[in-house]
Design a protein around this motif. Structure first.
Motif, mmCIF file in Angstrom:
data_model
loop_
_atom_site.group_PDB
_atom_site.id
_atom_site.type_symbol
_atom_site.label_atom_id
_atom_site.label_comp_id
_atom_site.label_asym_id
_atom_site.label_seq_id
_atom_site.Cartn_x
_atom_site.Cartn_y
_atom_site.Cartn_z
ATOM 1 N N LEU A 389 0.805 -1.219 0.000
ATOM 2 C CA LEU A 389 0.000 0.000 0.000
ATOM 3 C C LEU A 389 0.839 1.270 0.000
ATOM 4 O O LEU A 389 0.341 2.355 -0.319
ATOM 5 C CB LEU A 389 -0.940 -0.018 1.209
ATOM 6 C CG LEU A 389 -2.153 0.916 1.174
ATOM 7 C CD1 LEU A 389 -3.082 0.546 0.025
ATOM 8 C CD2 LEU A 389 -2.901 0.870 2.498
ATOM 9 N N LYS A 390 2.108 1.159 0.342
ATOM 10 C CA LYS A 390 2.944 2.339 0.532
ATOM 11 C C LYS A 390 2.972 3.293 -0.673
ATOM 12 O O LYS A 390 2.857 4.509 -0.504
ATOM 13 C CB LYS A 390 4.366 1.921 0.904
ATOM 14 C CG LYS A 390 4.530 1.580 2.378
ATOM 15 C CD LYS A 390 5.995 1.389 2.738
ATOM 16 C CE LYS A 390 6.153 1.158 4.243
ATOM 17 N NZ LYS A 390 7.582 0.975 4.616
ATOM 18 N N PRO A 391 3.137 2.796 -1.921
ATOM 19 C CA PRO A 391 3.187 3.737 -3.053
ATOM 20 C C PRO A 391 1.903 4.534 -3.249
ATOM 21 O O PRO A 391 1.919 5.591 -3.871
ATOM 22 C CB PRO A 391 3.434 2.815 -4.264
ATOM 23 C CG PRO A 391 3.997 1.561 -3.694
ATOM 24 C CD PRO A 391 3.354 1.398 -2.349
ATOM 25 N N PHE A 392 0.788 4.030 -2.691
ATOM 26 C CA PHE A 392 -0.503 4.680 -2.895
ATOM 27 C C PHE A 392 -0.881 5.645 -1.774
ATOM 28 O O PHE A 392 -1.808 6.433 -1.933
ATOM 29 C CB PHE A 392 -1.611 3.613 -3.014
ATOM 30 C CG PHE A 392 -1.381 2.612 -4.100
ATOM 31 C CD1 PHE A 392 -1.814 2.872 -5.382
ATOM 32 C CD2 PHE A 392 -0.731 1.413 -3.845
ATOM 33 C CE1 PHE A 392 -1.617 1.948 -6.402
ATOM 34 C CE2 PHE A 392 -0.525 0.485 -4.851
ATOM 35 C CZ PHE A 392 -0.964 0.757 -6.133
ATOM 36 N N LEU A 393 -0.189 5.562 -0.644
ATOM 37 C CA LEU A 393 -0.611 6.310 0.540
ATOM 38 C C LEU A 393 -0.713 7.822 0.349
ATOM 39 O O LEU A 393 -1.613 8.449 0.923
ATOM 40 C CB LEU A 393 0.338 5.991 1.707
ATOM 41 C CG LEU A 393 0.210 4.576 2.295
ATOM 42 C CD1 LEU A 393 1.266 4.347 3.371
ATOM 43 C CD2 LEU A 393 -1.187 4.346 2.860
ATOM 44 N N PRO A 394 0.156 8.464 -0.438
ATOM 45 C CA PRO A 394 0.030 9.923 -0.581
ATOM 46 C C PRO A 394 -1.151 10.370 -1.429
ATOM 47 O O PRO A 394 -1.400 11.573 -1.533
ATOM 48 C CB PRO A 394 1.360 10.327 -1.250
ATOM 49 C CG PRO A 394 2.275 9.167 -1.088
ATOM 50 C CD PRO A 394 1.394 7.964 -1.079
ATOM 51 N N PHE A 395 -1.880 9.426 -2.023
ATOM 52 C CA PHE A 395 -2.888 9.797 -3.007
ATOM 53 C C PHE A 395 -4.250 9.225 -2.621
ATOM 54 O O PHE A 395 -4.525 8.031 -2.787
ATOM 55 C CB PHE A 395 -2.471 9.309 -4.390
ATOM 56 C CG PHE A 395 -1.070 9.714 -4.755
ATOM 57 C CD1 PHE A 395 -0.798 11.014 -5.158
ATOM 58 C CD2 PHE A 395 -0.029 8.814 -4.644
ATOM 59 C CE1 PHE A 395 0.488 11.401 -5.466
ATOM 60 C CE2 PHE A 395 1.263 9.188 -4.949
ATOM 61 C CZ PHE A 395 1.535 10.494 -5.361
ATOM 62 N N SER A 396 -5.108 10.085 -2.120
ATOM 63 C CA SER A 396 -6.410 9.637 -1.620
ATOM 64 C C SER A 396 -7.278 9.026 -2.714
ATOM 65 O O SER A 396 -8.046 8.092 -2.458
ATOM 66 C CB SER A 396 -7.155 10.810 -0.969
ATOM 67 O OG SER A 396 -7.397 11.850 -1.906
#
Length: 547
Positions: A389-396
């Motif tokens: 999930l880390k690569p997606f965390l900055p993008f809601s």
């Protein structure tokens, strides 16, 4: 006069009592005892059924009669049907299917070389709100005979996500899938832009504007300026429009908008993990973020600290709201605890597995704890995905798409609100087979939840079951003109022809493929095409959900 039915038969006609039984007897025929028309139809159906056992064929010119009898016996879902509801699936879903195949009279799209101009769209809101805007933009481009430029996503909403269309949706598929309906390009050609004397004209159309508004008010500007941008484009198209345009809405929303490969892969991975733990499970969408509570004016009992925190989020121009009154009127989302109580009252056992789809829950783990006490097998994307999930965390928006995929794939989808994700997923699940979708009947359920300490559990449970009838995702909840079209896509839901249903019965519950109507088979092909491997359409775009 009989009410206009929601579902037309496949030839576009509507069979009424007048059509079937309205032939007048002549004066000569009235002298002898007439043969009962229902009896005659029944005898014909019996003979037809026997014939089908040997030939596998069914006379299409009598299909309207079998439709009528099947409707009486199988689709009688009125208020008199008070039997217990299967909480995991609808008994009647198998009699309906999503139908959005373009009609033979719907002409192909105007090529880019001869359109009325280029249409730019600036979507608005969260991802699912923007999804409705994108689907409507496709229809508006068709109305205007315009070339649609790939829509621009909202970077200035509450969530502050700078993801672009290319980061969320598979652009080549979007362009290719809609090619016969609307010409879509990635950008206005540079040569064309350099030749323009003025920059693109920008305007905002009123909400729920009918096609006539676009033809009268927007088209002249588009023809004059050649490039036009529509801003804040969410719910800017009327609910009730031509049926061919409604079906285009469905093709755009349910088929053309496909997530990028990394998002789809992670979503399916989470579904697989849940399936490994339980044969069937439900997804609960908890819209309980601070902004939801702040702008709704709701209060969940957190004292002065809660009032201060939520007041800081609200716009100063918003009026003060009676929080208790709003909750009593069903204007507030159910708390996680109330969702758990509703589900237990409906009959879900505490060993059921739940996937919770949500953003930042106001109050964190403390707010979720009562739901966990009622359903210990509770999982989130954060628990299941771990490092993935880390690569997606900055993008809601990317995180919302992962929740969307898991909720869509589930046996049961439950929501605590009537927000954009709840509406658009409810509509999709109806289209994809009326998969069980539970939304709270807030106007009646909220007062009941406020009074739950005044009654025993059995009484409370029976009352919950009673108020939730009509809010369980049954086919009979579909009515033309009810709510938002994206939630109730009535033009894109059809009854299976009676010949298909009878054939399935003759085959012992098989699909009776050789009996299936042309439209039903075309729609099955449409769905299979949407799920097939990605086509090779030239150079692939960057599909990372990162900027």
């Amino acid at each position: 006069m009989a009410n206009k039915p929601l579902f037309h038969y496949q030839n576009g006609s509507v069979v009424t009592n007048k059509h079937v039984f309205g032939r007048r007897r002549s004066s000569a025929a009235s002298q002898r005892k007439p043969i009962s028309m229902p009896l005659l139809c029944g005898m014909m159906l019996f003979c037809l059924g026997m014939l089908s056992l040997f030939t596998g064929q069914m006379a299409s010119d009598l299909d309207r009669y079998s439709q009528r009898f099947m409707k009486q016996s199988l689709f009688n879902l009125d208020e008199n049907n008070r039997g217990p509801i299967d909480i995991w699936e609808s008994e009647y879903a198998k009699y309906f299917y999503g139908c959005s195949v373009r009609s033979a009279t719907f002409p192909d799209a105007i090529s880019e070389q001869s359109p009325n101009g280029y249409l730019l769209i600036a979507a608005s809101g969260g991802l699912n709100q923007q999804r409705t805007g994108i689907s409507d933009a496709v229809v508006v481009a068709r109305i205007l005979n315009a070339t649609l430029v790939v829509p621009e996503l909202d970077h200035n909403s509450y969530w502050k996500d700078d993801s672009d269309f290319v980061n969320i949706f598979y652009v080549d598929w979007f362009i290719s899938y809609l090619a016969k309906d609307v010409t879509v390009v990635r950008r206005v050609p540079d040569k064309f832009m350099r030749s323009m004397e003025k920059p693109p004209y920008t305007m905002r159309v009123p909400r729920k504007s009918p096609p006539e508004y676009y033809l009268d008010q927007v088209l002249p500007i588009l023809k004059r300026r050649h490039v036009l941008q529509l801003t804040k484009f969410d719910y800017r198209l009327a609910n009730n429009i031509d049926e061919d345009l409604q079906k285009l809405r469905c093709r755009s929303n349910f088929h053309a908008l496909r997530f990028t490969e990394p998002i789809q892969a992670l979503g399916q991975k989470l579904v697989k993990k849940m399936r490994q733990m339980a044969n069937r499970f439900m997804a609960v969408h908890l819209r309980f973020e601070p902004d939801m509570l702040a702008f709704s004016g709701c209060y969940i009992g957190g004292g002065d600290k809660e009032r201060y925190e939520l007041r800081e989020i609200r716009w100063e121009t918003l009026p003060d709201i009676d929080a208790v009154g709003e909750r009593r009127r069903g204007k507030c989302p159910l708390t996680p605890h109330e969702v758990g109580l509703m589900l237990r009252a409906l009959g879900f056992e505490n060993d059921a597995y739940i996937y919770v789809a949500s953003g930042e829950i106001y109050g964190g783990e403390e707010t979720l704890e009562p739901l966990k006490d009622l359903f210990p097998n509770l999982y989130t994307k954060e628990i299941l995905a771990n490092e993935d999930l880390k690569p997606f965390l900055p993008f809601s928006s990317c995180l919302a798409t992962i929740d969307y995929i898991v909720c869509d794939e589930r046996d049961v989808f439950v929501t605590n609100n009537n927000g954009n994700m709840a509406k658009i997923l409810a509509g999709r699940r109806r289209y994809m087979g009326h998969k069980r979708t539970i939304r709270p009947n807030s106007k009646r359920l909220s007062p009941l939840l406020m009074q739950r300490d005044q009654m025993d559990w059995n009484t409370f449970a029976e009352k919950v079951k009673a108020v939730q009838r009509g809010f369980m995702g049954e086919p009979d909840e579909m009515r033309a003109g009810r709510g938002e079209f994206h939630e109730y896509p009535y033009s894109c839901i059809c009854e299976k022809p009676a010949s298909d249903i009878i054939a399935a019965g003759n085959n012992g519950g098989g699909d009776g493929d050789h009996h299936q109507s042309r439209q039903f088979k075309e729609n099955e092909g449409l769905r299979k095409r949407s799920n097939e491997e990605e086509p090779v359409l030239g150079a692939k775009e960057d599909r990372r959900c990162i900027s």
